[in-house]
Design an enzyme around this catalytic site. Sequence first.
Site, PDB file in Angstrom:
ATOM      1  N   CYS A   1       0.860  -1.183   0.000  1.00 20.69           N
ATOM      2  CA  CYS A   1       0.000   0.000   0.000  1.00 20.69           C
ATOM      3  C   CYS A   1       0.894   1.230   0.000  1.00 20.69           C
ATOM      4  CB  CYS A   1      -0.977  -0.025   1.181  1.00 20.69           C
ATOM      5  SG  CYS A   1      -0.217  -0.088   2.810  1.00 20.69           S
TER       6      CYS A   1
ATOM      7  N   ARG B   1      -2.355  -0.963   5.394  1.00 19.65           N
ATOM      8  CA  ARG B   1      -3.506  -1.454   4.632  1.00 19.65           C
ATOM      9  C   ARG B   1      -3.176  -2.785   3.962  1.00 19.65           C
ATOM     10  NH1 ARG B   1      -4.890   3.662   0.933  1.00 19.65           N
ATOM     11  NH2 ARG B   1      -2.648   4.018   1.208  1.00 19.65           N
TER      12      ARG B   1
END
Length: 280
Positions: A236, A241
């Site tokens: 990410c 994430r």
Amino acid sequence: MAGYAKDVLVETDWVEDHLDDDSIRIVEVDENPALYAEGHIPGAIGFDWQKDLQDQVKRDFLGPKEFGDLLGGRGISNEHTIVLYGDRNNWFAAYTYWYLRYYGHDKVKLMNGPREKWMEEGRATTTDQPSFSAEKFEAKGPDDDIRAMRDEVLAALDKGTRLVDVRSPQEYSGELIAMAGYEQEGAQRGGHIPGAISVPWAQAVQENGTFKSADDLRELYKSKGVLDGNPIIAYCRIGERSAHTWFVLHELLGQDDVENYDGSWTEWGNMVNVPIEKDV
């Protein structure tokens, strides 16, 4: 309907039933560390991902000794089962889960749903900080099979490895260098790693932040060409994430060869002489 591959999720009612269980340590890790002080699950230990979980000199996480000292100093031993939760649909809770697995701690679970779900259900909260006695926590490993470094990612460009970009479509295309509101934390260049498949992390969760069913998750990643038997590397912007997506693929769907590239776009987008692709 197929279930999840591993028993790694606990529901909010399970957490409520185990608040007084001394074999459990509940840990909150938020993207916004100030939230913990506003109210948290009774007995929950708060980790500040920036101050506690990151090296303060280089952009990397703690070494094994420092990690062990952190957990032991907060009253967590190798014998404890750690239950993690946090804001933003468990971004940094999933990151901390991956971090614990990297250092060999297998007794760890993620609450199915973020702190917002706990609050919305009207469950008990407190502003009191727990005061557990210090314990001994010894980090093992590390397990390099679940962490990708930049040279491995570069080498993967010429292989069948599936690179999964879990950022927003605007970040993937190069329209944005960072998420809206995080403009000061972007890389020099926008775009994505060549050949990367866009599967935004949020597609794996329902509106309340709980995970979609195993069947729905498998269909999602199969439809994107991710689950074709090749190794997978998720990334990410800074690795939190993509840790969430690593959790989905490796823990919930049981894919063995999945790594999180926590250097992610802030490293790749700032490196000299590495290729990128843009869609804008």
